[in-house]
Design an enzyme around this catalytic site. Structure first.
Site, mmCIF file in Angstrom:
data_model
loop_
_atom_site.group_PDB
_atom_site.id
_atom_site.type_symbol
_atom_site.label_atom_id
_atom_site.label_comp_id
_atom_site.label_asym_id
_atom_site.label_seq_id
_atom_site.Cartn_x
_atom_site.Cartn_y
_atom_site.Cartn_z
ATOM 1 N N ILE A 159 0.826 -1.206 0.000
ATOM 2 C CA ILE A 159 0.000 0.000 0.000
ATOM 3 C C ILE A 159 0.870 1.270 0.000
ATOM 4 O O ILE A 159 0.574 2.234 -0.713
ATOM 5 C CB ILE A 159 -0.951 -0.046 1.219
ATOM 6 C CG1 ILE A 159 -1.980 -1.183 1.012
ATOM 7 C CG2 ILE A 159 -1.631 1.286 1.459
ATOM 8 C CD1 ILE A 159 -2.741 -1.594 2.253
ATOM 9 N N ASN A 201 2.210 4.565 7.280
ATOM 10 C CA ASN A 201 1.725 3.286 6.740
ATOM 11 C C ASN A 201 2.511 2.087 7.273
ATOM 12 O O ASN A 201 2.000 0.967 7.266
ATOM 13 C CB ASN A 201 1.829 3.379 5.202
ATOM 14 C CG ASN A 201 1.687 2.053 4.508
ATOM 15 O OD1 ASN A 201 0.573 1.546 4.374
ATOM 16 N ND2 ASN A 201 2.798 1.467 4.078
ATOM 17 N N SER A 226 -6.427 -0.428 10.752
ATOM 18 C CA SER A 226 -6.980 -1.701 10.265
ATOM 19 C C SER A 226 -8.320 -1.920 10.937
ATOM 20 O O SER A 226 -8.480 -1.617 12.129
ATOM 21 C CB SER A 226 -6.034 -2.843 10.628
ATOM 22 O OG SER A 226 -6.694 -4.069 10.449
ATOM 23 N N TYR A 279 -1.549 -7.264 17.246
ATOM 24 C CA TYR A 279 -1.768 -6.390 16.083
ATOM 25 C C TYR A 279 -3.045 -5.573 16.266
ATOM 26 O O TYR A 279 -3.038 -4.346 16.087
ATOM 27 C CB TYR A 279 -1.846 -7.259 14.821
ATOM 28 C CG TYR A 279 -2.170 -6.500 13.555
ATOM 29 C CD1 TYR A 279 -1.252 -5.642 12.978
ATOM 30 C CD2 TYR A 279 -3.405 -6.666 12.921
ATOM 31 C CE1 TYR A 279 -1.548 -4.955 11.802
ATOM 32 C CE2 TYR A 279 -3.703 -5.984 11.747
ATOM 33 C CZ TYR A 279 -2.776 -5.133 11.192
ATOM 34 O OH TYR A 279 -3.074 -4.451 10.035
ATOM 35 N N LYS A 286 -3.236 -1.492 16.656
ATOM 36 C CA LYS A 286 -3.920 -0.641 15.671
ATOM 37 C C LYS A 286 -4.983 0.216 16.367
ATOM 38 O O LYS A 286 -5.179 1.384 16.002
ATOM 39 C CB LYS A 286 -4.541 -1.493 14.560
ATOM 40 C CG LYS A 286 -3.516 -2.017 13.574
ATOM 41 C CD LYS A 286 -2.910 -0.868 12.746
ATOM 42 C CE LYS A 286 -1.954 -1.335 11.691
ATOM 43 N NZ LYS A 286 -1.390 -0.265 10.887
ATOM 44 N N VAL A 288 -6.624 -5.917 1.300
ATOM 45 C CA VAL A 288 -5.854 -5.549 0.115
ATOM 46 C C VAL A 288 -4.820 -6.629 -0.224
ATOM 47 O O VAL A 288 -4.157 -7.175 0.672
ATOM 48 C CB VAL A 288 -5.134 -4.196 0.341
ATOM 49 C CG1 VAL A 288 -4.534 -3.685 -0.967
ATOM 50 C CG2 VAL A 288 -6.093 -3.158 0.910
ATOM 51 N N THR A 331 -1.656 -7.692 -0.821
ATOM 52 C CA THR A 331 -0.255 -7.287 -0.631
ATOM 53 C C THR A 331 0.524 -8.465 -0.038
ATOM 54 O O THR A 331 -0.080 -9.485 0.325
ATOM 55 C CB THR A 331 -0.149 -6.116 0.372
ATOM 56 O OG1 THR A 331 -0.623 -6.581 1.642
ATOM 57 C CG2 THR A 331 -0.947 -4.903 -0.071
HETATM 58 N N1 LIG Z 1 -3.141 -5.503 3.271
HETATM 59 C C1 LIG Z 1 -4.252 -5.443 3.970
HETATM 60 O O1 LIG Z 1 -5.250 -6.128 3.684
HETATM 61 C C2 LIG Z 1 -4.347 -4.511 5.148
HETATM 62 C C3 LIG Z 1 -5.519 -4.540 5.903
HETATM 63 C C4 LIG Z 1 -5.654 -3.672 6.977
HETATM 64 C C5 LIG Z 1 -4.624 -2.790 7.262
HETATM 65 N N2 LIG Z 1 -3.481 -2.785 6.535
HETATM 66 C C6 LIG Z 1 -2.438 -1.820 6.878
HETATM 67 O O2 LIG Z 1 -1.894 -1.268 5.710
HETATM 68 C C7 LIG Z 1 -0.539 -0.888 5.933
HETATM 69 C C8 LIG Z 1 0.342 -1.415 4.820
HETATM 70 O O3 LIG Z 1 0.226 -2.830 4.778
HETATM 71 P P1 LIG Z 1 0.603 -3.699 3.485
HETATM 72 O O4 LIG Z 1 -0.464 -4.724 3.365
HETATM 73 O O5 LIG Z 1 0.920 -2.812 2.359
HETATM 74 O O6 LIG Z 1 1.926 -4.421 4.013
HETATM 75 P P2 LIG Z 1 3.291 -4.843 3.278
HETATM 76 O O7 LIG Z 1 3.035 -5.170 1.867
HETATM 77 O O8 LIG Z 1 3.889 -5.861 4.173
HETATM 78 O O9 LIG Z 1 4.150 -3.499 3.317
HETATM 79 C C9 LIG Z 1 4.528 -2.966 4.554
HETATM 80 C C10 LIG Z 1 5.444 -1.796 4.290
HETATM 81 O O10 LIG Z 1 5.779 -1.204 5.550
HETATM 82 C C11 LIG Z 1 7.198 -1.110 5.615
HETATM 83 N N3 LIG Z 1 7.655 -1.133 7.010
HETATM 84 C C12 LIG Z 1 7.371 -2.041 7.950
HETATM 85 N N4 LIG Z 1 7.989 -1.733 9.085
HETATM 86 C C13 LIG Z 1 8.694 -0.607 8.857
HETATM 87 C C14 LIG Z 1 9.532 0.212 9.633
HETATM 88 N N5 LIG Z 1 9.797 -0.095 10.895
HETATM 89 N N6 LIG Z 1 10.072 1.318 9.066
HETATM 90 C C15 LIG Z 1 9.812 1.634 7.780
HETATM 91 N N7 LIG Z 1 9.031 0.890 6.982
HETATM 92 C C16 LIG Z 1 8.477 -0.215 7.517
HETATM 93 C C17 LIG Z 1 7.695 -2.300 4.827
HETATM 94 O O11 LIG Z 1 9.062 -2.106 4.501
HETATM 95 P P3 LIG Z 1 10.078 -3.341 4.246
HETATM 96 O O12 LIG Z 1 10.024 -3.639 2.786
HETATM 97 O O13 LIG Z 1 11.392 -2.797 4.704
HETATM 98 O O14 LIG Z 1 9.619 -4.506 5.065
HETATM 99 C C18 LIG Z 1 6.756 -2.212 3.638
HETATM 100 O O15 LIG Z 1 7.138 -1.211 2.747
HETATM 101 C C19 LIG Z 1 -0.192 -1.407 7.330
HETATM 102 O O16 LIG Z 1 -0.282 -0.348 8.257
HETATM 103 C C20 LIG Z 1 -1.263 -2.443 7.620
HETATM 104 O O17 LIG Z 1 -1.528 -2.596 8.992
HETATM 105 C C21 LIG Z 1 -3.316 -3.637 5.474
#
Ligand SMILES: NC(=O)c1ccc[n+]([C@@H]2O[C@H](COP(=O)([O-])OP(=O)(O)OC[C@H]3O[C@@H](n4cnc5c(N)ncnc54)[C@H](OP(=O)(O)O)[C@@H]3O)[C@@H](O)[C@H]2O)c1
Length: 266
Positions: free
Chosen positions: A13, A86, A147, A166, A170, A199, A201
């Protein structure tokens, strides 16, 4: 030139925020990352779009964040319009319910506290470091990617007793945004916690270890919304969130909304 900071921008995201925002050459986008290890596609995008700046930082370290803020301020003339936090940490032992930690207390501590650091405590470090810039911005918006699993009513209806660390973290991050909304109202700064939906991801895929796990997730989410079919793309999620962020003003500051701008989570 509207300036944006996306925290956690290498994948999923966060990356899609950078992609969509930087496609408008009017935007200046700062992609904050923790390491170059996974930054290949982001660096590639930044080569073709001169309005992207990739910055390595450490959201656990206020001194490093201060340096990052100075770096950004030097480029923007001391201002920032929108901060999108994020980055997140999910943690282990996600399948355990509260009582299942009986006799496993050593596991409970990291399960509980590690997500709380990244998803709540480091939010405060990051906002505080960038606040002097946001105060000088035009938009003055602080966005927290939360979330639905941190929402009480969602949890009550879908009856998901696991993923404690988690979900709690959140919920904590969301509360912090509402606190900032109250504190910063007089400065004209508005905040929003927003859920991106379900999403497609890396993070979602990691939770879906088998076709059965996917089916189980769909039937869990259908307790809340019988129309849930599956995940949406990062493109759809971010497009929706950006339109909600655009309409954010003092009347909805401090709220927790879905990517659709309401309480329709999926
Ligand atoms: N996907 C879903 O369905 C969903 C649903 C509800 C909420 N969310 C929320 O959406 C957000 C993004 O999730 P996503 O699904 O896109 O996850 P993702 O694909 O795992 O991406 C997570 C991103 O956060 C970065 N990150 C994690 N820890 C970090 C840190 N300490 N410092 C800097 N960057 C950091 C990761 O970097 P690295 O590459 O270095 O690991 C990556 O770029 C999160 O807040 C998650 O809780 C997602």
């Amino acid at each position: 030139m509207p300036s944006w900071v996306i925290v956690g921008a290498t994948r999923g995201i966060g990356f899609e925020y950078v992609n969509q925002l930087s496609s408008d050459s009017q935007n200046e986008v700062f992609a904050l990352i923790r390491s170059q290890k996974t930054a290949g596609p982001l660096n590639e995008l930044a080569v073709s779009r001169k309005n992207i700046r990739v910055i390595e930082t450490n959201i656990a370290n206020p001194a490093k964040l201060k340096e990052t803020a100075e770096q950004i301020g030097n480029i923007t003339g001391g201002k920032l319009d929108v901060l999108v936090y994020n980055a997140f940490f999910h943690g282990d032992s996600g399948e355990l319910t509260p009582s299942a930690f009986t006799g496993r207390e050593e596991e409970l501590e990291p399960h509980f506290f590690e997500p709380l650091k990244v998803n709540a405590l480091h939010v405060i470090h990051t906002v505080n470091a960038l606040l002097p810039l946001i105060k000088q911005g035009v938009e003055k918006k602080i966005i927290y990617i939360s979330s639905a699993s941190g929402d009480l009513e969602v949890t009550r209806i879908i009856e998901l007793p696991a993923v404690i660390g988690y979900s709690v973290s959140k919920a904590a991050g969301t509360m912090i945004m509402t606190k900032y909304a109250s504190e910063l109202k007089e400065d004209g700064i508005v905040t929003l916690s927003i859920s991106p939906g379900w999403v497609d991801t890396d993070a979602s895929k990691a939770a879906l270890t088998s076709p059965e796990a996917f089916t189980a997730m769909v039937s869990t989410l259908r307790k809340l919304d019988p129309n849930v079919k599956g995940m949406i793309s990062p493109k759809e999620s971010v497009e929706s969130m950006l339109s909600v962020i655009k309409s954010l003003d003092k009347n909805n500051s401090g709220k927790f909304l879905s990517h659709k701008g309401n309480l329709d989570w999926f």
